[in-house]
Each structure stands twice: as C-alpha cells, then as structure tokens.
Design a protein around this motif. Structure first.
Motif, mmCIF file in Angstrom:
data_model
loop_
_atom_site.group_PDB
_atom_site.id
_atom_site.type_symbol
_atom_site.label_atom_id
_atom_site.label_comp_id
_atom_site.label_asym_id
_atom_site.label_seq_id
_atom_site.Cartn_x
_atom_site.Cartn_y
_atom_site.Cartn_z
ATOM 1 N N VAL A 4 -9.369 32.342 -5.765
ATOM 2 C CA VAL A 4 -10.393 31.402 -6.229
ATOM 3 C C VAL A 4 -10.224 30.074 -5.528
ATOM 4 O O VAL A 4 -11.168 29.532 -4.930
ATOM 5 C CB VAL A 4 -10.288 31.191 -7.748
ATOM 6 C CG1 VAL A 4 -11.271 30.124 -8.181
ATOM 7 C CG2 VAL A 4 -10.550 32.468 -8.478
ATOM 8 N N LEU A 8 -12.389 28.256 -2.620
ATOM 9 C CA LEU A 8 -12.993 26.959 -2.926
ATOM 10 C C LEU A 8 -12.722 25.975 -1.800
ATOM 11 O O LEU A 8 -13.609 25.222 -1.391
ATOM 12 C CB LEU A 8 -12.412 26.403 -4.227
ATOM 13 C CG LEU A 8 -13.106 26.801 -5.508
ATOM 14 C CD1 LEU A 8 -12.473 26.105 -6.677
ATOM 15 C CD2 LEU A 8 -14.567 26.458 -5.421
ATOM 16 N N GLU A 57 -15.499 34.413 -3.493
ATOM 17 C CA GLU A 57 -15.612 34.104 -4.921
ATOM 18 C C GLU A 57 -16.298 35.251 -5.652
ATOM 19 O O GLU A 57 -15.938 35.610 -6.771
ATOM 20 C CB GLU A 57 -16.427 32.834 -5.125
ATOM 21 C CG GLU A 57 -15.789 31.566 -4.643
ATOM 22 C CD GLU A 57 -14.641 31.119 -5.512
ATOM 23 O OE1 GLU A 57 -14.366 31.794 -6.501
ATOM 24 O OE2 GLU A 57 -14.027 30.097 -5.187
ATOM 25 N N GLY A 61 -15.205 37.567 -8.879
ATOM 26 C CA GLY A 61 -15.996 37.943 -10.045
ATOM 27 C C GLY A 61 -16.014 39.442 -10.249
ATOM 28 O O GLY A 61 -15.813 39.944 -11.352
ATOM 29 N N ILE A 93 -8.920 32.118 -15.702
ATOM 30 C CA ILE A 93 -10.078 33.008 -15.570
ATOM 31 C C ILE A 93 -9.956 34.111 -16.601
ATOM 32 O O ILE A 93 -8.911 34.745 -16.698
ATOM 33 C CB ILE A 93 -10.133 33.661 -14.183
ATOM 34 C CG1 ILE A 93 -10.263 32.592 -13.119
ATOM 35 C CG2 ILE A 93 -11.303 34.583 -14.079
ATOM 36 C CD1 ILE A 93 -10.400 33.158 -11.752
ATOM 37 N N SER A 97 -15.567 34.269 -17.755
ATOM 38 C CA SER A 97 -15.784 33.379 -16.611
ATOM 39 C C SER A 97 -15.932 34.171 -15.328
ATOM 40 O O SER A 97 -16.668 33.743 -14.435
ATOM 41 C CB SER A 97 -14.674 32.344 -16.503
ATOM 42 O OG SER A 97 -13.440 32.904 -16.724
ATOM 43 N N SER A 98 -15.282 35.319 -15.227
ATOM 44 C CA SER A 98 -15.486 36.056 -13.977
ATOM 45 C C SER A 98 -16.893 36.634 -13.910
ATOM 46 O O SER A 98 -17.459 36.744 -12.820
ATOM 47 C CB SER A 98 -14.441 37.156 -13.793
ATOM 48 O OG SER A 98 -14.266 37.862 -14.955
ATOM 49 N N ILE A 101 -18.780 33.767 -12.650
ATOM 50 C CA ILE A 101 -18.470 33.537 -11.237
ATOM 51 C C ILE A 101 -19.266 34.498 -10.371
ATOM 52 O O ILE A 101 -19.806 34.126 -9.329
ATOM 53 C CB ILE A 101 -16.956 33.718 -10.973
ATOM 54 C CG1 ILE A 101 -16.198 32.543 -11.544
ATOM 55 C CG2 ILE A 101 -16.669 33.804 -9.480
ATOM 56 C CD1 ILE A 101 -14.718 32.663 -11.370
ATOM 57 N N ILE A 104 -22.857 33.204 -10.220
ATOM 58 C CA ILE A 104 -22.939 31.978 -9.415
ATOM 59 C C ILE A 104 -22.842 32.314 -7.941
ATOM 60 O O ILE A 104 -23.680 31.919 -7.131
ATOM 61 C CB ILE A 104 -21.788 31.015 -9.777
ATOM 62 C CG1 ILE A 104 -21.932 30.505 -11.196
ATOM 63 C CG2 ILE A 104 -21.749 29.843 -8.812
ATOM 64 C CD1 ILE A 104 -20.689 29.827 -11.682
ATOM 65 N N SER A 105 -21.789 33.070 -7.586
ATOM 66 C CA SER A 105 -21.544 33.250 -6.165
ATOM 67 C C SER A 105 -22.610 34.143 -5.552
ATOM 68 O O SER A 105 -23.021 33.922 -4.414
ATOM 69 C CB SER A 105 -20.161 33.836 -5.937
ATOM 70 O OG SER A 105 -19.943 34.895 -6.808
ATOM 71 N N ILE A 148 -18.136 26.808 -10.083
ATOM 72 C CA ILE A 148 -17.037 27.761 -10.265
ATOM 73 C C ILE A 148 -15.890 27.096 -11.026
ATOM 74 O O ILE A 148 -15.264 27.701 -11.906
ATOM 75 C CB ILE A 148 -16.601 28.307 -8.899
ATOM 76 C CG1 ILE A 148 -17.691 29.254 -8.405
ATOM 77 C CG2 ILE A 148 -15.287 29.047 -8.991
ATOM 78 C CD1 ILE A 148 -17.527 29.682 -7.002
ATOM 79 N N CYS A 152 -14.066 28.008 -14.711
ATOM 80 C CA CYS A 152 -12.632 28.298 -14.725
ATOM 81 C C CYS A 152 -11.842 27.295 -15.542
ATOM 82 O O CYS A 152 -10.697 27.563 -15.886
ATOM 83 C CB CYS A 152 -12.072 28.285 -13.307
ATOM 84 S SG CYS A 152 -12.638 29.626 -12.321
#
Lengths: 729, 326
Positions: A4, A8, A57, A61, A93, A97-98, A101, A104-105, A148, A152
């Motif tokens: 992660v 980032l 990322e 996820g 995480i 949240s994954s 993620i 999002i990604s 992200i 997290c």
C-alpha cells in the motif's frame, strides 16, 4: 501494507516529478519540436507509472477482499508512524477498507486511462503538456492517495489529515477550468461545504477524545477508554453522519453536487461522483462500527432510513426534471446516495431489533450498490464527457441523433442508463433486489418499521420509473432521433453519417483511450448483472466479518440470495434463447417477403431505409426541421407531464411569450429547473450572512492601529477570563 | 413440468382469441355483429406475410425493441401460475424480477418510439412512462399487502401454495378491492378505454398506439402479439386472485407456506379439468368486463388519468387496513 505505502509513494512521485520537469524545461523556448516530443515521452512514462501505482493498490484491494494467499487481515496489517513526542499515526487495513480500496483504485485507473485522450486530443494546443495539466495530474495523484489513506487510517489525526487532503485536492481538481465564472462558483460551493464537513468532523472527534481522556488518538483506544452513555453515542453518531453526508451528497446538503460536477473535467467528475462521494458512506460505516452497533436504539436506523427516503425521492425527481446532462448525473448521485442510505438505515434498524439476516441483506445491498454506482456513474460521466467535449454543449434539448457519430459511446451510455434504472441482467438490479428483499422483510418487524419500509418500497418503485423517465430522456434525446441543431464541431465527422461506415475501425481508433475505459465499465456492468454471484459471495463475507454477523446460518444466504441469483442467470439464458428463436422466425419471415417485394416493385424504388418518419401527414424535410424547432419534441417536453404533476417539489422558473396586443407574436417557452434547497434555504442563509456582515461593518475600519488595539483587547479579555475561571475553580 | 408447459403454450396460442372477446362484447352491446373470433389471427398472419418499411431516421434499437419486448413478456408468462397450478419457473423474490422485466420491455418500446424522431411518438412515450410510474406504485402496494399476509415474495406463493392463507386472512371484500385495483392496472398497462382509446384516430391524444406508428409488417405483428399476451398476463393475475380456493385444497395436498419452490422448476401439481374450466371462465369474464367498461364509458382527459390510477391506490390501502391483524 508495504505494498500500500510503496504504491502510494509511486503514485505521489509520478504526480510530482512532472511538475519539476515542466518547470525546469519550460524556460528555454528554442528547439520547440523536440522539446514537445520529449515532454510527451515523459508524460507517457509518468502516466504509466501513475497507472502502475494505482494498479498495485487495486491488487491490494483484490487480495484483501478475496483473501488471496491466505492473508489474514485482522492480524498483521497495521502500521504506526511515530511522528514526534508520542504523537503517532496509525494505519490498518481490514476487509471493509480493502473493498473500498478496490473501488477507488479501479475507478481512478479507468479515469486515468480516459484522461489521456480527453486532455490531449482537444483542439486547442492539442498535445502540449502545460503546467496546469501537470498540476492537474499532481492533484489527481494526491486525491487518489488521500482517498486510499482515508480508508486505511486508524486514528483521528491521520483520518482528519487525509480527509482534508482529499477535500483540498478535489477542490483544486474541480477548478481546472478556472477561467470560467461558473467553475469558480461551483468550486467555491464545494470548498465551503467540504470545510463545514471537516469542522463538524473535528468537533465530533474532539468530543470523542475529550470523553476518552487518556490514551493516544487511535480509534481502538478511544473506544475502549470511552465513557459515553448510549444516548450520547447516538448524538455523536448523528453529528458524524451529518459531517459525512456533506461529502456524500445527501439531500439537504447536496447543493454542491449539481454545481461542482458539471464544471469539472469529465474524468474528475467520474472520480468525484463514483468514488469520492463513497468516502462519506465509508465514514458512516466506520463510525457506526466504532461507536458500537449494539448500543444504538432503533431511532438511529429509522432516522437514517428516513433521510435516505427523502434524499432518494428528491434526487430522483430532480434527475428526471433536469435537462443538463451533467447536472442530471449529479442529481442522480443524490438519488443513489439516498438508496444507499435506505439500505444502511434498514440494516441499522434490523441490528438494533436483532434481526441479523435482514441486517446482512441490507448492508450487503448497500455495499454492492456502492460498487454498482461507482461503475455506472463513472461510465455515464465518462461517456457524457466525450459528448460534451465534442459538441461543446451539455443541454439535452440541443442534441439528438448523436449515436450516428458516437456509436460505441452511445451503446455504453445506454447500458449505463439501463443499469441506473435497475432492469434485470444489469448490475443495478442486483443491489435493488437485495435492498427490496430486506425492506419487504422489514415490514413485519413492528408497526413503525411497517410504515417506514412500506414508504421506502413505494419510493424505490417510483424512483425506478422516474429514473426510467430521466435516463431514457437523456439517452434518447441525445443519441436517437434527428439532431435538433447542426453541430459545427461535428462537421468533420459528417462524412461518417451513414451507419455502415461508422463501424469502420478508423473512427474508433481515433479516441482509443477514451473508448476502452467506457467499454470496460459497460462490460463490468453487464458481467455483474449476469453473474452476480462472482462478487456477492465476497460481499457477504465482508459483511459477516465487518458487522460481526457470523451467526447467520449459511442456509439462509443460500435460499434468499444465492439461489435466486443463480436462477436469475438461468432466466437470462432462457430470455436469450427466446429472443434468438423470435429473431430467427422474424428473419425467416422477412427473407421470403423481401425477395418477393423487390421482384414486384423494382420500378418503385422503395428502399427500406429511405422513407421519412410518419409525422401525421405533416412531413418536414430534415433541413426545415433544423431551421425551426417547432415540430421537434425535446427532452424538456418529454418529462414535463411528470414534472408538472410533481410541481410543488420541483421548482421551475418558466418564461414564455405572452399575448401582446392582439396576436401571439412569437411563441416560445423556456423553463429552468432550480434547486429547492439552493433557492429556498441557501440563498436565505446567505442573505442573513450579508445582513450580519453589514451590521458588523463598523468594527472593520481598515486602519492598522485599530486592529492592533482589537488584538490587545481580546488578549487582555482572554487572560482575565482565564484568571476568573481559575479563581472560580 | 410438461403439463405447465403445454398449458402455457395453449394459453399463449389462444390469447389472440381471448383478445377478440373484448371487441365482440363491445359489438354485442351496441347491437352489431362484430368481428369473427379468429379475426386477430388473420391480422397477425396478414402482418407476418408483409414486408417491413423503416424510417430513415431509425437505429437498430428500433428493430430490436419489439423482439426484446416479446421475449420479456414470454419470460414473464413462465413465472405466472395458471389457476392453482404452480408456474413453470419460480424463485424467491421473483415478483421484483417480473415487474422489472416488464419495465425492460417498456423501456425498449419507449426508446424505439423516440428513435423515430417524431414528436407524436415522443408524446406517447412520455405519457406511457408517466402513467406506468403511477401504476408501479399501486402494484408494489398490492405486493406489500400480499407479503404481509403470506411472508413470501413470489407469485406462486400468492396464488398456489399460499393461496389458502391469502384467502383466509384476506376476506372477500379486500380481495375484491385488490382485484379492482389490478383491473385498473390492467386498463392502464394495456391502453384500454378510460385511460387510452385503442380505436382513436387522432395521434395527439393516443398513448400506446402512437408509440408504434412507424412499425409495419412482422414487427407490428410482434407488437400486436405482445400486447395480447400482456393483456392475458394481467387478466390471469386477476383470475388467479379470484379463483376459488376450496375446491383445490381438497385435492392438492399442500402444507401452508411450504417452500415448494425451493428449486426454480416447480413440482408438478395436479390440475383437474374442472379447475381449468373455472379458471378459464373467470379469465373470459375479465375480458368481457373490459369490453363492458369500454362500451359504457368514454376515455378520460389525459389530466384525469393520474387521478383514476391513484384512486385504485386508495382501494389497496383500504384493503391493507381491512386485513390488518396487529
């Protein structure tokens, strides 16, 4: 966790280095051609780098939610950065949240690919990489990274830090076209709303921390030390809810959405609407889990359910009424926020009443609707972005017949629109099916839940039809029929006006990077709709884990969820078989007839495709039609009967030519849809503010010595105040 | 399963015949001779033998739309119980699926209507969507009431397995109220008289007919067949609801709210010949009533249609209150 943060860093570097390059290279002007090409090369490299960062990322996820490599998420995925003097930032995480993620990604990756053609194939200075675009990519990378980090983060400090970073970077992304007045207006609205949200958030966290007393800022220690009563927790949760719904676009607080979305570049609005809004729901989920699901009474769930109903209804109505494509999509986000809230509220209600199956159904419905909305909303925004960019126009009434120019975009937009409406075999239906199921089950809890779930079922059913109206209007009056204006910008494409030459690949290759992302999203919408079980099992596992609902018998899931969806796929098979049979029969019928037909009437020259539309004996040539609008049915008139029926809820500003003297001179009718909240509440509020400002004008004289005097007085008062307070204690 | 399939096929084949009952009734009431019973078949055959003409504005959506609509209605019919006989297909929550599937068909017809670029067809489409949005509310309220009574969300549990419960909890009056509401929905969805006049000659006032102005040949035939099947679907819903329950229960061993349809393909339940006759009789009487309504009243103004539809909502609310048990 290493992955992660590693990715980032990659994302951030890929965003930041081009700025230095541009600043360094941009100085000397000589040898422009080679500079341009070298810049382009660098740009491609860094975009690929950015893409790789986001992609890794996405891998995180995927690993997280599918439990690949036997990753145990609850044990070792924590990281603590100790800053100084004992203040530290915690990140962790878990499955929830994954999941976020992943969303999002994925959406960011898609919009990144899209932005390549969107930004660099524009007419003005087509391929140049100037500073503002580079900055745009920089903020893009900051936005993705901060989102992200939000999902997290595991303590107050890092949460507020990344939340604020997200707010500011998205604001800077929205005002990309800052030369325009309305862009600044919309951006400012967004800025103010997002900061009210942050203020409320800080206030809430501060209250929480003050009650927790000792310990660091991390969520876990806060909760374990927290000495709040249940009622207090509920109040605090409502506070957080308001703060997060400012970001999530829930009805009375949605005003920034229809202002900010139309002015942002298309791939930015796709991210804003598809993903960033979801951060609000992530926040609500997280706070709900933190403040303890068990301690809440059923009031909280019902309140959220009710707000969801209002938001869904109003969002749906404005979606239907709007005639500006991008504004319509923004209102549709409000509607879908409402639907997600309905599901979440039902889940909370069910948990507080102790019905775990309904809770699992509705939380899963909320989660999958979040994913679905991210998919179809970014699909719609991206395809609308292409249309708007190429026609320089975003009003539905001024388009028409565009599918002849944009066949792929048109079909993908149709798929997205059908997914929004929630027809079977597309992903929108899956979420709605789960939500309906939980709502129907909610009928039999008690009398209060009966009323509220009946209300929300009826609203959902009605919303299906209003979004039918809105999106079919948007699709058909943009893409189908005759074009109502001549597009000067499309004249270069006019040689492609016949459908046969459209399928030629040369046209498609022009904007490859614009079309691939849209098509990927459309395919995913179809895939989830056709085999929902691919993702549903994972989602139920996430729900089980996050909301601690493991006690549900797996048989219940099997009978109420998995089995119906398996049959859904089967029903699709039957549907396709039936369709094939009918197609075959029709083909056979036409095959015989058309040969006959042409044998008999060769001299008539009746060509299948060369007859004008039946217009009740009143046939206008196409050219005539373009010159005057009289006989054209527009998107506005399409939805007007329904808008008129619901008029008190939708504010209209009508403008029509009255009869002057004896004859009607020039018949015209204009209608503008205005936002209820913006007109009735915000403007009143602003009036108050300006009144206060003028009332307090005498303090501000503009002279420096006066200000120094004020500072001295306030310091003095503070000291005295503390002194008195100390004595009193 | 074979039995259901055959029965369904028979009903699909005779649905144009049933449709002719309406015009025969109307003709009878005004003292005319009326069309022959097989008239609709002649029309269909005539249309299927013709060639198609397309406007030059259209896109392939226009050609696909009738096919999607017909396949949607055929798939929906597979979920329909036919007089105490459990349907061909069924799964938990299929009510939602069925009505969203009908919406899918409608969406494509609306798209096809706007696709021609004609203002009149646009108007028809707008009206169709608006009115069926109101109809949707009434339908879902009906299913909420059914759910409250039977705790199930599939058609077969309302009309086959849970029939006894439905009929014992809801007494005669609520059932009649609901049937009236369903009848209003039938008139609305099939564009019959108080809502829309299928025989009108003015495009400006039409709803359903105006949407299909540009269709010709086999496509128009498919659309006619679809509307006949749709009429049959709603009429069969009503007759399923009104179908007396006592005669069945003695013959078919059914445990109350037993999840008979654990699979998609349901278990064969014996349907005696006498019940089939009762079912068909109710079905035919629904068609006759449609004809009677058509010949006894004119169509409403377009502005009054929402009121007419929403008044059926009141009936459903009343029925829900009447069946309220704590």
């Amino acid at each position: 966790m290493d992955l992660v943060f590693g990715s980032l860093v990659v994302i951030f570097l890929a965003g930041v280095i081009p700025i230095f390059i541009i600043v360094g290279v941009g100085e000397n002007k000589e040898n422009k051609e080679s500079k341009e090409s070298r810049k382009n090369l660098w740009l491609k490299i860094f975009m690929i780098l950015l893409g790789v960062g986001i992609f890794s990322e996405m891998l995180v996820g995927l690993i997280g939610i599918f439990n690949l490599f036997s990753f145990n998420l609850n044990s070792n995925l924590k990281v603590t950065f100790i800053l100084f003097n004992g203040i530290s930032m915690h990140f962790r995480i878990d499955t929830l949240s994954s999941y976020f993620i992943l969303i999002i990604s994925f959406v960011s990756l898609i919009s990144l690919i899209y932005s390549y053609d969107y930004f660099f194939k524009q007419e003005e200075n087509s391929t140049s990489l100037n500073l503002s675009r580079t900055l745009n990519y920089f903020f893009f990378s900051v936005l993705v990274g901060s989102m992200i980090l939000v999902v997290c983060s595991d303590d107050i400090l890092s949460f507020i830090f990344s939340w604020e970073l997200m707010g500011i970077s998205s604001f800077l992304l929205i005002i990309y076209h800052h030369q325009k007045e309305e862009t600044r207006h919309g951006g400012l609205y967004y800025f103010i709303f997002s900061h009210i949200g942050v203020t409320l958030l800080i206030f809430g966290f501060a209250t929480l921390y003050s009650y927790a007393g000792a310990g660091d800022f991390s969520f876990n220690s806060l909760i374990s030390n927290c000495k709040l009563s249940n009622a207090m927790k509920e109040c605090l949760f409502i506070l957080f809810f308001v703060a997060f719904s400012l970001k999530g676009g829930v009805f009375p607080l949605h005003v920034w959405l229809p202002l900010a979305h139309p002015v942002a570049p298309a791939h930015i609005s796709a991210i804003l609407s598809g993903v960033m809004i979801k951060m609000g729901f992530y926040g609500i989920f997280r706070m709900y889990l933190l403040l303890g699901p068990e301690s809440f009474s059923s009031k909280v769930g019902s309140l959220i359910l009710f707000i969801g109903i209002v938001s869904a209804l109003m969002g749906g109505l404005y979606t239907m009424a709007q005639n500006n494509l991008k504004k319509m999509l923004a209102y549709c986000s409000v509607e879908n926020a409402g639907i997600i809230l309905i599901a979440m509220g039902m889940g909370m209600l069910a948990i507080s009443l102790g019905n775990k199956l309904v809770a699992a159904l509705s939380f899963a419905g909320a989660l999958i609707h979040i994913l679905n909305h991210a998919l179809f909303k970014s699909l719609l925004f991206l395809s609308v972005g292409e249309i708007v960019q190429k026609t320089h126009n975003d009003s539905i009434d001024k388009m028409g017949g565009l599918i002849k120019y944009f066949p792929y975009t048109g079909v993908c937009f149709l798929i997205g629109a059908l997914a929004v409406i929630g027809v079977p075999f597309l992903n929108g239906f899956i979420g709605e099916f789960l939500i309906y199921n939980s709502l129907f089950r909610g009928i039999s809890f008690n009398n209060f839940s009966f009323i509220i779930s009946v209300l929300s079922i009826l609203i959902l059913a009605f919303l299906g039809m209003t979004s039918f109206m809105g999106f079919i209007k948007a699709f058909s009056f943009t893409f189908l029929g005759e074009s109502r204006v001549t597009f000067s910008s499309l004249s270069s494409l006019s040689s492609l006006s016949s459908l046969s030459s459209l399928s030629s690949l040369s046209f498609f290759k022009n904007d490859r990077y614009m079309h691939y992302p849209i098509m990927i999203l459309a395919l995913l919408c179809l895939l989830i709709g056709i085999c929902p079980l691919l993702i549903l099992k994972t989602i139920f596992a996430i729900v089980d884990k996050s909301f601690k609902l493991q006690s549900i018998a797996s048989g219940d899931y099997y009978t109420y969820v998995f089995l119906p969806f398996r049959y859904l796929s089967l029903a699709l098979g039957i549907f396709i078989v039936i369709m094939m049979i009918i197609l075959f029969i029709r083909h056979k019928l036409l095959k015989n007839k058309s040969s006959n037909h042409f044998d008999n009437h060769v001299d008539n020259h009746v060509d299948d495709h060369n007859v004008p539309t039946w217009d009740c004996g009143y046939e206008m040539t196409i050219k005539e039609k373009k010159d005057n609008f009289q006989a054209c049915y527009s998107g506005n008139s399409f939805s007007f009967s329904m808008v008129d029926f619901l008029r008190p809820l939708i504010l209209l500003r009508e403008n029509y030519g009255l009869i002057k003297e004896f004859f009607v001179s020039n018949t015209r009718y204009q209608v503008e849809i205005r936002d209820l909240v913006e007109v009735k509440i915000i403007s009143k509020f602003l009036k108050w503010i300006s009144y206060l400002k003028s009332a307090g004008q005498w303090i501000e004289k503009g002279s420096t010595q006066m200000h120094i005097f004020y500072i001295a007085i306030s310091l003095f008062l503070t000291v005295v105040g503390f002194f008195i307070w100390g004595i009193h204690k | 399963m074979m039995r259901q399939l055959i029965l369904l096929l028979i009903f699909i084949i005779i649905s144009p015949l049933l449709y002719a009952i309406i015009s025969r009734t109307k003709a009878f009431l005004v003292g005319k001779k009326g069309i022959p019973f097989l008239f609709n078949y002649y029309t269909l055959i005539k249309l299927f033998r013709k060639n198609v003409i397309y406007s030059k504005t259209i896109t392939p959506i226009f050609k696909v739309a009738p096919i999607i609509n017909l396949s949607a209605i055929l798939l929906v019919l597979m979920f329909l119980p036919l007089g105490n006989l459990s349907p061909l297909l069924s799964f938990k929550g299929d009510v939602l699926f069925i009505f969203y599937l009908l919406t899918l068909g409608k969406i494509f017809m609306v798209l096809a209507g706007v696709d021609t670029g004609s203002s009149f067809e646009g108007m028809g489409c707008a009206r169709e969507v608006f009115f069926s949005a109101l109809g949707e509310i009434v339908l879902f309220l009906i299913f909420i009431m059914f759910y409250r009574l039977t705790n199930q969300l599939e058609l077969s549990s309302y009309f086959v397995e849970g029939k006894l419960i439905l009929h014992s909890k809801a007494t005669l009056i609520p059932i009649i109220f609901i049937s009236i509401a369903l009848f209003v929905i039938l008139l609305l969805e099939n564009a019959r008289v108080p809502v829309d006049d299928p025989l009108t000659h003015l495009e400006l006032t039409m709803i359903h007919e105006v949407m299909i102005l540009d269709y010709s040949g086999p496509d128009l035939g498919i659309i006619h067949l679809t509307s006949q099947l749709k009429m049959f679907f709603y009429a069969a819903l009503i007759s399923n609801l009104l179908m007396p329950v006592t005669s069945v229960m003695s013959i078919v061993p059914i445990i109350p709210v037993m999840p008979v349809t654990s699979g998609m393909f349901s278990v064969d339940v014996i349907l005696p010949f006498s019940q089939l006759i009762v079912f068909t009789a109710i079905l035919i009487s629904v068609y006759v009533i449609v004809g009677v309504v058509e010949s006894s009243m004119g169509r409403y103004q377009l502005k009054r249609v929402p009121k007419f539809v929403l008044s059926s909502l009141v009936l459903v609310v009343l029925a829900t209150i009447l069946t309220w048990r704590g």
